[in-house]
Design a protein around this motif. Structure first.
Motif, PDB file in Angstrom:
ATOM      1  N   GLU A 324       0.792  -1.087  -0.065  1.00  0.00           N
ATOM      2  CA  GLU A 324      -0.054  -0.235   0.061  1.00  0.00           C
ATOM      3  C   GLU A 324       0.885   1.235  -0.080  1.00  0.00           C
ATOM      4  O   GLU A 324       0.491   2.324  -0.709  1.00  0.00           O
ATOM      5  CB  GLU A 324      -0.999  -0.098   1.303  1.00  0.00           C
ATOM      6  N   ILE A 325       1.916   1.247   0.715  1.00  0.00           N
ATOM      7  CA  ILE A 325       2.759   2.255   0.857  1.00  0.00           C
ATOM      8  C   ILE A 325       3.511   2.894  -0.406  1.00  0.00           C
ATOM      9  O   ILE A 325       3.646   3.959  -0.927  1.00  0.00           O
ATOM     10  CB  ILE A 325       3.968   2.408   1.855  1.00  0.00           C
ATOM     11  N   ALA A 326       3.842   1.678  -1.275  1.00  0.00           N
ATOM     12  CA  ALA A 326       4.227   1.718  -2.699  1.00  0.00           C
ATOM     13  C   ALA A 326       3.223   2.283  -3.749  1.00  0.00           C
ATOM     14  O   ALA A 326       3.448   3.067  -4.634  1.00  0.00           O
ATOM     15  CB  ALA A 326       4.995   0.498  -3.047  1.00  0.00           C
ATOM     16  N   SER A 327       2.136   1.713  -3.745  1.00  0.00           N
ATOM     17  CA  SER A 327       1.269   2.057  -4.567  1.00  0.00           C
ATOM     18  C   SER A 327       0.607   3.248  -4.586  1.00  0.00           C
ATOM     19  O   SER A 327       0.233   3.851  -5.509  1.00  0.00           O
ATOM     20  CB  SER A 327       0.192   0.630  -4.916  1.00  0.00           C
ATOM     21  N   ILE A 328       0.100   3.784  -3.362  1.00  0.00           N
ATOM     22  CA  ILE A 328      -0.571   5.066  -3.580  1.00  0.00           C
ATOM     23  C   ILE A 328       0.151   6.181  -3.719  1.00  0.00           C
ATOM     24  O   ILE A 328      -0.326   6.847  -4.658  1.00  0.00           O
ATOM     25  CB  ILE A 328      -0.653   5.411  -1.795  1.00  0.00           C
ATOM     26  N   PRO A 329       1.594   6.317  -3.687  1.00  0.00           N
ATOM     27  CA  PRO A 329       2.269   7.354  -4.350  1.00  0.00           C
ATOM     28  C   PRO A 329       2.271   7.289  -5.689  1.00  0.00           C
ATOM     29  O   PRO A 329       2.430   8.076  -6.483  1.00  0.00           O
ATOM     30  CB  PRO A 329       3.626   7.481  -3.766  1.00  0.00           C
ATOM     31  N   LEU A 330       2.317   6.196  -6.221  1.00  0.00           N
ATOM     32  CA  LEU A 330       2.567   5.995  -7.599  1.00  0.00           C
ATOM     33  C   LEU A 330       1.151   6.206  -8.608  1.00  0.00           C
ATOM     34  O   LEU A 330       1.108   6.937  -9.402  1.00  0.00           O
ATOM     35  CB  LEU A 330       2.798   4.373  -8.072  1.00  0.00           C
ATOM     36  N   TRP A 331      -0.109   6.072  -7.837  1.00  0.00           N
ATOM     37  CA  TRP A 331      -1.417   6.622  -8.131  1.00  0.00           C
ATOM     38  C   TRP A 331      -1.361   8.035  -8.290  1.00  0.00           C
ATOM     39  O   TRP A 331      -1.650   8.648  -9.059  1.00  0.00           O
ATOM     40  CB  TRP A 331      -2.482   5.942  -7.204  1.00  0.00           C
ATOM     41  N   VAL A 332      -0.742   8.653  -7.101  1.00  0.00           N
ATOM     42  CA  VAL A 332      -0.608  10.220  -6.919  1.00  0.00           C
ATOM     43  C   VAL A 332       0.362  10.757  -7.879  1.00  0.00           C
ATOM     44  O   VAL A 332       0.072  11.752  -8.749  1.00  0.00           O
ATOM     45  CB  VAL A 332      -0.052  10.557  -5.563  1.00  0.00           C
ATOM     46  N   TRP A 333       1.598  10.040  -8.338  1.00  0.00           N
ATOM     47  CA  TRP A 333       2.419  10.571  -9.265  1.00  0.00           C
ATOM     48  C   TRP A 333       1.704  10.525 -10.695  1.00  0.00           C
ATOM     49  O   TRP A 333       1.644  11.372 -11.590  1.00  0.00           O
ATOM     50  CB  TRP A 333       3.576   9.870  -9.183  1.00  0.00           C
ATOM     51  N   MET A 334       0.849   9.381 -10.994  1.00  0.00           N
ATOM     52  CA  MET A 334       0.475   9.022 -12.236  1.00  0.00           C
ATOM     53  C   MET A 334      -0.700  10.270 -12.712  1.00  0.00           C
ATOM     54  O   MET A 334      -0.729  10.860 -13.705  1.00  0.00           O
ATOM     55  CB  MET A 334      -0.240   7.883 -12.305  1.00  0.00           C
ATOM     56  N   HIS A 335      -1.360  10.597 -11.537  1.00  0.00           N
ATOM     57  CA  HIS A 335      -2.550  11.513 -11.624  1.00  0.00           C
ATOM     58  C   HIS A 335      -1.820  12.945 -11.790  1.00  0.00           C
ATOM     59  O   HIS A 335      -2.361  13.649 -12.753  1.00  0.00           O
ATOM     60  CB  HIS A 335      -3.259  11.612 -10.177  1.00  0.00           C
ATOM     61  N   HIS A 336      -0.865  12.962 -11.213  1.00  0.00           N
ATOM     62  CA  HIS A 336      -0.164  14.397 -11.427  1.00  0.00           C
ATOM     63  C   HIS A 336       0.511  14.491 -13.020  1.00  0.00           C
ATOM     64  O   HIS A 336       0.363  15.734 -13.604  1.00  0.00           O
ATOM     65  CB  HIS A 336       0.868  14.676 -10.511  1.00  0.00           C
ATOM     66  N   LEU A 337       0.832  13.721 -13.327  1.00  0.00           N
ATOM     67  CA  LEU A 337       1.290  13.688 -14.855  1.00  0.00           C
ATOM     68  C   LEU A 337       0.194  13.833 -15.987  1.00  0.00           C
ATOM     69  O   LEU A 337       0.533  14.207 -16.938  1.00  0.00           O
ATOM     70  CB  LEU A 337       2.231  12.233 -15.239  1.00  0.00           C
ATOM     71  N   ASP A 338      -0.902  13.374 -15.414  1.00  0.00           N
ATOM     72  CA  ASP A 338      -2.123  13.343 -16.491  1.00  0.00           C
ATOM     73  C   ASP A 338      -2.655  14.597 -16.332  1.00  0.00           C
ATOM     74  O   ASP A 338      -3.505  14.899 -15.432  1.00  0.00           O
ATOM     75  CB  ASP A 338      -3.007  12.177 -16.113  1.00  0.00           C
TER      76      ASP A 338
END
Length: 420
Positions: A324-338
């Motif tokens: 969970e600690i790894a996946s949540i920031p990746l979702w945030v980062w991806m959202h920021h790039l979009d």
């Protein structure tokens, strides 16, 4: 402030039968899925069981889009009842005993129920939730489903060696209650179609589907690629764990109640950790969070196969926490790039697909490895892909500066640690 508890109670009480449907469907169908390796081992080689589960899950992946069309056409509640009926017939076959024919037919019929459960439940919630209470609706969607899984896994130690008729009564009874509950639940408020969904034309273009997928992945790289890899290896790892653990419990070599408690911790841990991160972490280095999460996930994943005593629960909690600690920031980062957000459905679908591929491959590998190297090494080998993703992440992102607030996006979609 005083009205908030009242609204919370209203959401629970008004949709009580829908929440009960989630609990009892997950209890019946989830326990059936967990028992499949044990039931299969009674009548066929273990590797064949894994292969059949692989084929069944792969078929479910292929039928995901047609299932979505059926949900939109005939209604979410109606198709949830149809899927539940298929699952009921599947488990009732155990009345005729556990043999190759009843088991294989049961696998595919219950998977027919799963085909509509996840998208149908999500769509039902979307049709009723408003902007002000959508987070609350989705929280309950995850929590009540998790309650059903926990209840089912806690029964695992008492059902692994049960005869077919007993399983038919138990599993069928739970699914019948689920059927009655969804029948009594409030009707769909609306059905999402091309006319009501403004995004339908952007993420459902058949003729440009492959081009859209490639474009979306490239546009959101490296976050999208890393998230897809993480979802895939997570599916492989947890698919292996849920295949191996019931076989260990059935062998009665270890404390079955303790191991079932360990299984039950996976999903609840992810919900607790996800909620905590979303509320407490304001502005941290996402790069550091992902790295820490992957390290914890990889190490605890390796250790999970080394001990089937009390430490198993600790390693289960740590692996779920790291994921969970790894996946949540990746979702945030991806959202920021979009920046456009005109392909959210497509991007989410791609991530879901990689997770489902992992859940298809996991049992296949587990069925082969269990016979060759035993349960401990099977789980340890299942954690190797996590270490590979950790290495890829370090090589890819070590020079990037990624510092964003976790408050900049809505909560990430909850990723279950069990069949869905």
């Amino acid at each position: 402030m005083a009205s908030t508890p009242a609204r919370r109670i209203s959401v629970v009480s008004k949709y009580l039968f829908f929440w009960l449907f989630l609990v009892f469907f997950k209890l019946g169908a989830g326990l059936q899925y967990t028992l499949l390796p044990v039931l299969g081992a009674r009548v066929m080689p273990i590797w064949v069981v894994g292969a059949i589960m692989f084929v069944s899950t792969s078929l479910q992946i292929i039928l995901d889009i047609p299932a979505g069309k059926l949900l939109d056409r005939f209604g979410y509640k109606t198709m949830l009842m149809v899927g539940t009926l298929g699952a009921i017939i599947g488990v009732m076959l155990y009345f005729y005993g556990i043999n190759i024919y009843t088991l294989i037919l049961s696998i595919f019929l219950v998977d027919f129920g799963w085909l509509f459960y996840t998208p149908g439940g999500t769509a039902y919630v979307l049709s009723h939730a408003s902007k002000s209470n959508s987070i609350k609706f989705f929280s309950y969607l995850h929590v009540f489903g998790a309650i059903g899984i926990v209840a089912g896994t806690m029964l695992l130690a008492f059902t692994v060696n049960a005869p077919g008729p007993v399983l038919a009564l138990l599993l069928g009874g739970a699914l019948v209650i689920a059927m009655v509950s969804i029948f009594l639940a409030p009707k769909d408020r609306k059905i999402i179609t091309r006319k009501t969904s403004p995004h339908m034309n952007t993420h459902k273009q058949r003729s440009y589907l492959l081009a859209n997928i490639s474009s979306a992945i490239k546009r959101l790289t490296p976050a999208s690629t890393l998230l897809m890899l993480l979802e895939c290896v997570s599916g492989i790892f947890y698919g292996i764990v849920w295949f191996v653990l019931p076989l260990i419990i059935a062998s009665a070599l270890y404390n079955g109640t303790l191991l079932t408690a360990g299984l039950a911790t996976f999903d609840f841990t992810s919900i607790v950790v996800g909620s905590y991160l979303a509320k407490k972490v304001k502005n941290k280095s996402l790069k550091g969070l992902v790295f820490i999460g992957l390290v914890v996930f990889a190490i605890s994943g390796f250790l999970l196969g080394t001990n089937f005593g009390i430490l198993f629960i600790l390693f289960a909690v740590l692996s779920s926490t790291g994921n969970e600690i790894a996946s949540i920031p990746l979702w945030v980062w991806m959202h920021h790039l979009d920046r456009n957000h005109n392909q959210d459905g497509l991007v989410s679908g791609i991530v879901d697909l990689t997770s489902e591929i992992g859940w298809a491959v996991g049992p296949l590998l587990a069925g082969i490895l269990y016979v060759l190297v035993g349960p401990s090494f099977t789980i340890i080998i299942g954690a190797i892909p996590i270490g590979v993703v950790l290495a890829i992440y370090y090589a890819t992102v070590r020079r990037h500066i990624v510092k964003l607030s976790l408050f900049t996006v809505p909560p990430k979609p909850h990723r279950v640690m069990h069949k869905s």
